[in-house]
Every structure is written in C-alpha cells, then in structure tokens.
Design a protein around this motif. Structure first.
Motif, PDB file in Angstrom:
ATOM      1  N   SER A 104     -30.705 -29.482  81.263  1.00  9.05           N
ATOM      2  CA  SER A 104     -29.800 -29.399  80.279  1.00  9.05           C
ATOM      3  C   SER A 104     -29.314 -27.674  80.179  1.00  9.05           C
ATOM      4  CB  SER A 104     -29.938 -29.651  78.685  1.00  9.05           C
ATOM      5  OG  SER A 104     -30.537 -30.870  78.914  1.00  9.05           O
ATOM      6  N   LEU A 105     -30.455 -26.900  80.365  1.00  9.31           N
ATOM      7  CA  LEU A 105     -29.998 -25.474  80.119  1.00  9.31           C
ATOM      8  C   LEU A 105     -28.787 -24.839  81.214  1.00  9.31           C
ATOM      9  CD1 LEU A 105     -33.699 -24.282  79.764  1.00  9.31           C
ATOM     10  CD2 LEU A 105     -31.866 -23.805  78.063  1.00  9.31           C
ATOM     11  N   PRO A 106     -28.811 -24.976  82.323  1.00  7.11           N
ATOM     12  CA  PRO A 106     -27.605 -24.623  83.079  1.00  7.11           C
ATOM     13  C   PRO A 106     -26.239 -25.161  82.618  1.00  7.11           C
ATOM     14  CG  PRO A 106     -29.255 -25.552  84.433  1.00  7.11           C
ATOM     15  CD  PRO A 106     -29.686 -25.966  83.308  1.00  7.11           C
ATOM     16  N   GLN A 107     -26.284 -26.183  81.773  1.00  7.01           N
ATOM     17  CA  GLN A 107     -24.864 -26.418  81.028  1.00  7.01           C
ATOM     18  C   GLN A 107     -24.525 -25.773  80.162  1.00  7.01           C
ATOM     19  OE1 GLN A 107     -25.454 -30.712  80.632  1.00  7.01           O
ATOM     20  NE2 GLN A 107     -26.438 -30.740  82.588  1.00  7.01           N
ATOM     21  N   LEU A 108     -25.566 -24.671  79.472  1.00  2.00           N
ATOM     22  CA  LEU A 108     -25.141 -24.269  78.295  1.00  2.00           C
ATOM     23  C   LEU A 108     -24.600 -22.831  78.323  1.00  2.00           C
ATOM     24  CD1 LEU A 108     -28.396 -25.275  76.128  1.00  2.00           C
ATOM     25  CD2 LEU A 108     -26.178 -26.103  75.894  1.00  2.00           C
ATOM     26  N   GLN A 109     -24.290 -22.421  79.722  1.00  5.04           N
ATOM     27  CA  GLN A 109     -23.923 -21.148  79.893  1.00  5.04           C
ATOM     28  C   GLN A 109     -22.461 -20.786  79.360  1.00  5.04           C
ATOM     29  OE1 GLN A 109     -25.151 -19.586  83.974  1.00  5.04           O
ATOM     30  NE2 GLN A 109     -24.986 -21.656  84.180  1.00  5.04           N
ATOM     31  N   ASP A 110     -21.542 -21.791  79.001  1.00  2.68           N
ATOM     32  CA  ASP A 110     -20.476 -21.279  78.264  1.00  2.68           C
ATOM     33  C   ASP A 110     -20.425 -21.517  76.662  1.00  2.68           C
ATOM     34  OD1 ASP A 110     -20.730 -24.335  78.320  1.00  2.68           O
ATOM     35  OD2 ASP A 110     -18.778 -24.732  78.693  1.00  2.68           O
ATOM     36  N   ARG A 111     -21.898 -21.787  76.118  1.00  2.00           N
ATOM     37  CA  ARG A 111     -22.055 -21.809  74.795  1.00  2.00           C
ATOM     38  C   ARG A 111     -22.907 -20.369  74.438  1.00  2.00           C
ATOM     39  NH1 ARG A 111     -21.805 -27.209  73.012  1.00  2.00           N
ATOM     40  NH2 ARG A 111     -21.794 -26.152  70.844  1.00  2.00           N
ATOM     41  N   ALA A 112     -23.134 -19.690  75.599  1.00  2.00           N
ATOM     42  CA  ALA A 112     -23.903 -18.396  75.326  1.00  2.00           C
ATOM     43  C   ALA A 112     -23.165 -17.394  74.804  1.00  2.00           C
ATOM     44  CB  ALA A 112     -24.691 -18.146  76.685  1.00  2.00           C
ATOM     45  N   PRO A 113     -23.587 -16.446  74.493  1.00  2.00           N
ATOM     46  CA  PRO A 113     -25.011 -15.961  74.136  1.00  2.00           C
ATOM     47  C   PRO A 113     -25.688 -16.933  72.785  1.00  2.00           C
ATOM     48  CG  PRO A 113     -23.559 -14.152  73.378  1.00  2.00           C
ATOM     49  CD  PRO A 113     -22.770 -15.097  73.838  1.00  2.00           C
ATOM     50  N   PHE A 114     -26.867 -17.114  72.696  1.00  2.00           N
ATOM     51  CA  PHE A 114     -27.560 -17.483  71.562  1.00  2.00           C
ATOM     52  C   PHE A 114     -28.248 -16.166  70.959  1.00  2.00           C
ATOM     53  CE2 PHE A 114     -27.133 -20.936  74.326  1.00  2.00           C
ATOM     54  CZ  PHE A 114     -26.627 -22.250  73.491  1.00  2.00           C
ATOM     55  N   ASP A 115     -28.317 -16.122  69.579  1.00  2.00           N
ATOM     56  CA  ASP A 115     -28.745 -15.192  68.798  1.00  2.00           C
ATOM     57  C   ASP A 115     -30.181 -15.144  68.529  1.00  2.00           C
ATOM     58  OD1 ASP A 115     -26.110 -14.234  68.296  1.00  2.00           O
ATOM     59  OD2 ASP A 115     -26.123 -16.120  66.919  1.00  2.00           O
ATOM     60  N   LEU A 116     -30.864 -16.641  68.476  1.00  2.00           N
ATOM     61  CA  LEU A 116     -32.117 -16.834  68.335  1.00  2.00           C
ATOM     62  C   LEU A 116     -32.619 -18.069  69.441  1.00  2.00           C
ATOM     63  CD1 LEU A 116     -34.234 -16.774  65.431  1.00  2.00           C
ATOM     64  CD2 LEU A 116     -34.336 -18.901  66.906  1.00  2.00           C
ATOM     65  N   ILE A 117     -33.489 -17.861  70.314  1.00  2.00           N
ATOM     66  CA  ILE A 117     -34.002 -18.961  70.986  1.00  2.00           C
ATOM     67  C   ILE A 117     -35.493 -19.252  70.778  1.00  2.00           C
ATOM     68  CG2 ILE A 117     -34.348 -19.660  73.431  1.00  2.00           C
ATOM     69  CD1 ILE A 117     -31.857 -17.645  74.018  1.00  2.00           C
ATOM     70  N   PHE A 118     -35.787 -20.643  70.532  1.00  2.00           N
ATOM     71  CA  PHE A 118     -37.202 -21.016  70.040  1.00  2.00           C
ATOM     72  C   PHE A 118     -37.700 -21.991  71.052  1.00  2.00           C
ATOM     73  CE2 PHE A 118     -39.761 -24.108  67.272  1.00  2.00           C
ATOM     74  CZ  PHE A 118     -40.769 -23.304  67.576  1.00  2.00           C
ATOM     75  N   ILE A 119     -38.702 -21.550  71.999  1.00  2.00           N
ATOM     76  CA  ILE A 119     -39.383 -21.965  73.097  1.00  2.00           C
ATOM     77  C   ILE A 119     -40.468 -23.177  72.789  1.00  2.00           C
ATOM     78  CG2 ILE A 119     -40.111 -22.199  75.493  1.00  2.00           C
ATOM     79  CD1 ILE A 119     -38.703 -19.299  75.694  1.00  2.00           C
ATOM     80  N   ASP A 120     -40.351 -24.411  72.587  1.00  2.00           N
ATOM     81  CA  ASP A 120     -41.465 -25.292  71.774  1.00  2.00           C
ATOM     82  C   ASP A 120     -41.352 -26.693  72.685  1.00  2.00           C
ATOM     83  OD1 ASP A 120     -43.340 -26.106  70.515  1.00  2.00           O
ATOM     84  OD2 ASP A 120     -42.307 -26.606  68.545  1.00  2.00           O
ATOM     85  N   ALA A 121     -41.342 -26.647  74.162  1.00  2.00           N
ATOM     86  CA  ALA A 121     -41.371 -28.143  74.601  1.00  2.00           C
ATOM     87  C   ALA A 121     -42.723 -28.149  75.568  1.00  2.00           C
ATOM     88  CB  ALA A 121     -40.164 -28.279  75.471  1.00  2.00           C
TER      89      ALA A 121
END
Ligand code: SAM
Length: 219
Positions: A121-138
């Motif tokens: 899913s992450l590569p599909q988010l490039q047009d939604r970036a930039p993110f202000d906060l990213i929480f990695i919890d998987a």
C-alpha cells in the motif's frame, strides 16, 4: 516495583489526566468481543499520540498497523477539519472491526483504512504525501521497509514514531533469533545511520508491561 504498581499508576494517571472515555472504552470492548489481540496502545500512549499530533499541527497522518482502530481514533481526534489519518491494515477482519469503531467514535470522515500488506500500500500513497506524522505499529520484521517508505512520504519536520522497540529489554540482544527483535534492531540501526533523522527512544512501563517507542523528526 511490580507490574501491579505500574498498572495502578497508569490507571491513576489516566483517571486524573484523561478521564472516562466511553467511546474508546467501547472500542476496546468491541475488539475483545471480536477476539482481536489486545495489542492496542495503552490509554496514556494513545493520548500521547494525540498530543504529538496536536503539537506538530498535523493534518495528514499515516498509521501502519490499524488493528481495531484504537490508536487511529486517538490520532483522528487531534486533527482539524479536513485532516486525515490514512491507516494500513493487512487483516480484513481487523479492518472491518476498526471501521465499526471509527464510525461509532464519530471520526469516520477523518479516517481512511487501506486493506492489504502495508509494503504494497505504501507505494500508492506518494500522491497523498507529505504526511505530518507517521506512526509505525505493524509487523516488526518489516520495520526497516516501513522506515524507508516513511522517509519517502515525509517532509522536513515530519514526526516518525515507532512502537514496541524495547520488547522487555530484548532489543539489546545482538544474538536474538526473534524476528521481531531483529526487525527492531535493524530499524534502530537505520535511524542511527540516517542523517535526515533526529531521534531518541523512551522505555515505558505500565499496563502493557515493559516496552518503549522511538521518536524522530525529519531534518
Ligand atoms: N496501532 C494499533 C493500536 O494501537 O490500536 C495496534 C496495531 S497492532 C500492534 C498491529 C497490526 O498490524 C495488526 O492489526 C496486524 O494485523 C497488522 N499487520 C501485521 N502485518 C501487517 C502488514 N504486513 N501490513 C499491514 N498490517 C499488518
């Protein structure tokens, strides 16, 4: 000092500083009734995520690992009108429960769940970036992949948080064969080597035992 005391202090602080929260309590109840693992963040850590999002004035948040949406709801509540949490979840079952919880908590307009392996899913988010906060919890073995993507989807000033990095102290064991520990140690090595990140890590004790999180800001 015992785990019972840690729990009591968590309960005391949560009661004093956070208070009753029927919607979030209902979320945890629904998760448990649906048989989801109790891997949600603790209430005081949920509030901490909420405060971090407020402190950095986040509008776009990326969460990797939704489970039943407990941390998602904490993050969504910090966002202004028009803000979004995009949250990535592999399990269709977890995502369905999370969607129910998010709707019941009244933040559905601020949350988008993307079902599938986060690495896809992450590569599909490039047009939604930039993110202000990213929480990695998987899944922790994939933390290095998630950090690489977090950096691609970030801007100067983006806050990146990585959960469960202490693992009862196992993080310091270079011989560990636990793939979660190996993933976390590689993640810490990457943060160390990454000149774009300014970081620290904190150990936590409490209702969820002995663990901790990394906190980094993109330079
Ligand atoms: N952030 C949640 C909270 O505090 O309420 C807890 C998330 S739980 C620790 C980890 C979640 O990551 C689980 O729901 C699991 O199904 C999901 N997960 C595991 N592997 C994944 C993958 N490859 N891609 C996306 N999600 C994954």
């Amino acid at each position: 000092q015992s785990e019972e005391q840690w729990r009591q202090v968590d309960a005391y602080m949560a009661q004093k500083l956070i208070g009753d929260d029927p919607l979030l309590e209902a979320t945890l109840r629904r998760n448990s009734e649906a048989g989801l693992p109790a891997h949600d963040v603790a209430i005081n850590q949920g509030k901490l995520l909420n405060l971090f999002a407020q402190m950095c004035g986040a509008r776009m948040v990326l969460e990797i690992g939704t489970l039943g949406g407990y941390s998602t709801i904490w993050l969504a509540r910090a966002l202004p009108e028009g803000g979004k949490v995009i949250t990535l979840e592999y399990s269709e079952k977890h995502a369905a429960i999370a969607q129910q919880n998010i709707e019941a908590a009244g933040v559905a307009d601020k949350v988008e769940i993307i079902i599938g392996a986060a690495a896809d899913s992450l590569p599909q988010l490039q047009d939604r970036a930039p993110f202000d906060l990213i929480f990695i919890d998987a899944d922790k073995p994939n933390n290095p992949v998630y950090l690489e993507w977090a950096l691609k989807l970030a801007r100067k000033g983006t806050v990146i948080i990585g959960d469960n990095v202490v693992r009862n102290g196992a993080v310091t064991d270079p011989q560990s064969e636990d793939t979660n520990v190996i993933g976390v140690r590689r993640f810490i090595d990457m943060i160390e080597a990454e000149s774009r990140l300014d970081a620290t890590a904190l150990q936590t004790v409490g209702s969820k035992g002995w663990d901790g999180f990394t906190l980094a800001v993109v330079r």
